[in-house]
Design a protein around this motif. Structure first.
Motif, PDB file in Angstrom:
ATOM      1  N   ARG A   1      51.931  26.264  44.858  1.00  0.00           N
ATOM      2  CA  ARG A   1      51.362  26.149  45.968  1.00  0.00           C
ATOM      3  C   ARG A   1      51.019  24.336  46.068  1.00  0.00           C
ATOM      4  N   VAL A   2      51.494  23.870  47.214  1.00  0.00           N
ATOM      5  CA  VAL A   2      51.177  22.409  47.513  1.00  0.00           C
ATOM      6  C   VAL A   2      50.504  22.472  48.760  1.00  0.00           C
ATOM      7  N   SER A   3      49.513  21.469  49.055  1.00  0.00           N
ATOM      8  CA  SER A   3      48.848  21.349  50.208  1.00  0.00           C
ATOM      9  C   SER A   3      49.373  20.299  51.193  1.00  0.00           C
ATOM     10  N   ARG A   4      49.869  20.592  52.271  1.00  0.00           N
ATOM     11  CA  ARG A   4      50.610  19.748  53.343  1.00  0.00           C
ATOM     12  C   ARG A   4      49.314  18.370  53.676  1.00  0.00           C
ATOM     13  N   GLU A   5      48.061  18.493  53.499  1.00  0.00           N
ATOM     14  CA  GLU A   5      47.068  17.639  53.823  1.00  0.00           C
ATOM     15  C   GLU A   5      47.311  16.505  52.475  1.00  0.00           C
ATOM     16  N   ASN A   6      47.304  17.044  51.539  1.00  0.00           N
ATOM     17  CA  ASN A   6      47.384  16.049  50.319  1.00  0.00           C
ATOM     18  C   ASN A   6      48.356  16.532  49.480  1.00  0.00           C
ATOM     19  N   PRO A   7      49.660  16.222  49.249  1.00  0.00           N
ATOM     20  CA  PRO A   7      50.387  17.118  48.176  1.00  0.00           C
ATOM     21  C   PRO A   7      50.441  16.403  47.060  1.00  0.00           C
ATOM     22  N   ASP A   8      50.070  17.403  46.020  1.00  0.00           N
ATOM     23  CA  ASP A   8      49.602  17.181  44.657  1.00  0.00           C
ATOM     24  C   ASP A   8      50.994  16.157  43.902  1.00  0.00           C
ATOM     25  N   SER A   9      50.576  14.911  43.471  1.00  0.00           N
ATOM     26  CA  SER A   9      51.638  14.049  43.051  1.00  0.00           C
ATOM     27  C   SER A   9      52.509  14.670  41.851  1.00  0.00           C
ATOM     28  N   THR A  10      51.744  15.276  40.917  1.00  0.00           N
ATOM     29  CA  THR A  10      52.447  15.871  39.604  1.00  0.00           C
ATOM     30  C   THR A  10      53.133  17.033  40.137  1.00  0.00           C
ATOM     31  N   ILE A  11      52.812  17.883  41.137  1.00  0.00           N
ATOM     32  CA  ILE A  11      53.722  19.023  41.341  1.00  0.00           C
ATOM     33  C   ILE A  11      55.026  18.202  42.047  1.00  0.00           C
ATOM     34  N   ILE A  12      54.612  17.460  42.725  1.00  0.00           N
ATOM     35  CA  ILE A  12      56.102  16.832  43.603  1.00  0.00           C
ATOM     36  C   ILE A  12      56.909  16.217  42.782  1.00  0.00           C
ATOM     37  N   GLU A  13      56.288  15.701  41.678  1.00  0.00           N
ATOM     38  CA  GLU A  13      57.020  14.848  40.575  1.00  0.00           C
ATOM     39  C   GLU A  13      57.987  15.765  39.703  1.00  0.00           C
ATOM     40  N   ASP A  14      57.413  17.038  39.361  1.00  0.00           N
ATOM     41  CA  ASP A  14      58.081  18.043  38.877  1.00  0.00           C
ATOM     42  C   ASP A  14      59.370  18.377  39.611  1.00  0.00           C
ATOM     43  N   ALA A  15      59.197  18.459  41.020  1.00  0.00           N
ATOM     44  CA  ALA A  15      60.132  19.100  41.656  1.00  0.00           C
ATOM     45  C   ALA A  15      61.317  18.081  41.955  1.00  0.00           C
ATOM     46  N   ALA A  16      60.821  16.671  42.073  1.00  0.00           N
ATOM     47  CA  ALA A  16      61.669  15.692  42.264  1.00  0.00           C
ATOM     48  C   ALA A  16      62.616  15.398  40.914  1.00  0.00           C
ATOM     49  N   LYS A  17      62.052  15.841  39.834  1.00  0.00           N
ATOM     50  CA  LYS A  17      62.807  15.846  38.373  1.00  0.00           C
ATOM     51  C   LYS A  17      63.894  16.800  38.395  1.00  0.00           C
ATOM     52  N   LEU A  18      63.759  17.864  39.162  1.00  0.00           N
ATOM     53  CA  LEU A  18      64.513  18.898  39.101  1.00  0.00           C
ATOM     54  C   LEU A  18      65.824  18.409  39.882  1.00  0.00           C
ATOM     55  N   ILE A  19      65.125  17.837  40.987  1.00  0.00           N
ATOM     56  CA  ILE A  19      66.255  17.392  42.063  1.00  0.00           C
ATOM     57  C   ILE A  19      67.242  16.247  41.431  1.00  0.00           C
ATOM     58  N   ARG A  20      66.472  15.441  40.535  1.00  0.00           N
ATOM     59  CA  ARG A  20      67.337  14.188  39.955  1.00  0.00           C
ATOM     60  C   ARG A  20      68.427  14.940  38.802  1.00  0.00           C
ATOM     61  N   GLN A  21      67.774  16.076  38.308  1.00  0.00           N
ATOM     62  CA  GLN A  21      68.639  16.728  37.218  1.00  0.00           C
ATOM     63  C   GLN A  21      69.794  17.556  37.822  1.00  0.00           C
ATOM     64  N   GLY A  22      69.915  17.606  39.234  1.00  0.00           N
ATOM     65  CA  GLY A  22      70.692  18.452  39.684  1.00  0.00           C
ATOM     66  C   GLY A  22      70.737  19.761  39.787  1.00  0.00           C
ATOM     67  N   GLU A  23      69.317  20.156  39.964  1.00  0.00           N
ATOM     68  CA  GLU A  23      69.089  21.669  40.352  1.00  0.00           C
ATOM     69  C   GLU A  23      68.444  21.850  41.740  1.00  0.00           C
ATOM     70  N   LEU A  24      68.341  23.030  41.970  1.00  0.00           N
ATOM     71  CA  LEU A  24      67.868  23.557  43.168  1.00  0.00           C
ATOM     72  C   LEU A  24      66.479  23.732  43.439  1.00  0.00           C
ATOM     73  N   VAL A  25      65.638  23.068  44.605  1.00  0.00           N
ATOM     74  CA  VAL A  25      64.379  23.134  44.728  1.00  0.00           C
ATOM     75  C   VAL A  25      64.217  23.883  46.280  1.00  0.00           C
ATOM     76  N   ALA A  26      63.680  24.814  46.406  1.00  0.00           N
ATOM     77  CA  ALA A  26      63.335  25.298  47.817  1.00  0.00           C
ATOM     78  C   ALA A  26      61.790  24.673  48.131  1.00  0.00           C
TER      79      ALA A  26
END
Ligand code: TXA
Ligand code: MG
Length: 340
Positions: A7-32
């Motif tokens: 769960r991420v808030s639009r008002e203040n997206p949690d940077s650790t969660i965003i970083e987790d997701a970004a890491k998957l993208i950089r590793q060539g994985e899919l993120v919805a």
């Protein structure tokens, strides 16, 4: 594979969660991830193998190109070979937002993003979570809507799970999407420029900047009347439910729906609780069992926001035949009719 939902808030997206997701993208994985229009199924747009995973997961026909999502004009320059003047103007006014533009493709964009076309479709979403994810990934993100091919686009994280639970590693959940239909796609390469798909930005608002913009009709010309007998169109968007679109003057449409439903029940094809009416004004149908009447409107913005949810509910609720009322093909109505 276990699918995590964070769960991420639009008002203040949690940077650790965003970083987790970004890491998957950089590793060539899919993120919805959420956008203002619908949820997207994202992969690193510059990694051909990652992009291929999108086509496999969605069971998407190989000839349907993807939209590349960027968080800055710098990133736009990475994926296109030229930015025409008209694009500069449109970008200044409508980005970030639900407007996708078709550009000439830069050579470093993998072929499978654009399916061999010399062009690439790009947009900058306005959703803060989407922008944070693209920025943290440090790469443009290719993302179609996060649904199996042929299913309604997802407007909640739950919809994404209906189609991809166990198939993708992560869904970022920011709640329902405010717009509810996909972006408007404009081909600025063609002469004159044309609307390839009406969407979240009503195409008419572009006429000031592109007076010769071609806006194809979405469907039957509902606003022009269909006077005497209402038009009907059938659509099987799911294997279970038949959707019937009724076009015409509201009172005639109501009569026609009553008649069609009576025939269906009389032929014992389905029970009453397997029927549904999706409408703007429930009062018009107050003679019907209230359980079968579902209100989408009255405002077109509301219809647009709730349409895909309502279509998915037909399956979840075991509905066999649904009637939906047409709306005028103006403003949001063009995108709505295009989806029916
Ligand atoms: O709102 C949206 O646009 C959502 C969110 C996730 O951003 N995305 C989306 O993607 O709807 P998708 O893949 O479901 O639709 C992409 C549309 C298709 O109609 C496709 O044919 C068109 O964009 N498209 C993509 N690249 C194109 C190109 N190079 N030329 C013409 N049309 C293109
Ligand atoms: Mg789609």
């Amino acid at each position: 594979m276990k699918t995590r939902v964070l769960r991420v808030s639009r008002e203040n997206p949690d940077s650790t969660i965003i970083e987790d997701a970004a890491k998957l993208i950089r590793q060539g994985e899919l993120v919805a991830f959420p956008t203002e229009t619908v949820y997207g199924l994202g992969a690193d747009a510059l990694n051909a193998e990652a992009v291929e995973k999108i086509f496999i997961a969605k069971r998407r026909p190989a000839d349907n190109p993807l939209i590349v999502h960027v968080s800055s004009k710098d990133q736009l320059s990475q994926v296109v070979s030229e930015i025409p003047k008209i694009a500069e103007k449109l970008i200044a006014k409508f980005w970030p937002g639900p407007l996708t533009l078709v550009f000439r493709r830069a050579p470093n964009v993998p072929k499978n993003v654009c399916r061999d076309l010399p062009t690439v479709a790009v947009r900058m979403p306005s959703d803060s979570v989407a922008l944070a994810l693209i920025e943290a990934s440090g790469t443009p993100i290719a993302a179609p809507s996060a649904n199996l091919s042929g299913r309604p686009s997802p407007t909640t994280a739950e919809h994404v799970l209906q189609d991809f639970n166990g198939v993708i590693p992560l869904v970022l959940d920011a709640g329902p999407c405010p717009v509810g239909v996909e972006s408007t796609v404009i081909d600025i390469q063609s002469r004159p420029p044309r609307v390839l798909r009406p969407g979240g930005l009503p195409p008419e608002v572009l006429l000031d900047m592109i007076p010769d913009l071609q806006i194809p009709p979405a469907y039957l010309k509902a606003s022009e009347g269909m006077v005497a007998s209402p038009g009907m169109k059938y659509r099987h968007y799911s294997p279970e439910c038949r959707l019937i679109l009724f076009v015409g003057e509201p009172r005639k449409v109501k009569e026609k729906i009553d008649q069609v439903f009576m025939e269906i029940i009389a032929e014992h094809q389905v029970r009453e609780n397997q029927l549904r009416i999706l409408c703007l004004y429930p009062q018009v149908h107050e003679h019907q069992n209230s359980n079968i009447v579902k209100r989408l409107g009255p405002k077109l913005m509301d219809v647009q926001k709730h349409l895909f949810q309502a279509l998915r509910e037909l399956d979840v609720d075991g509905i066999k035949v649904a009637a939906i009322e047409s709306v005028p093909e103006k403003g949001e109505g063009l995108a709505i009719m295009n989806r029916l």
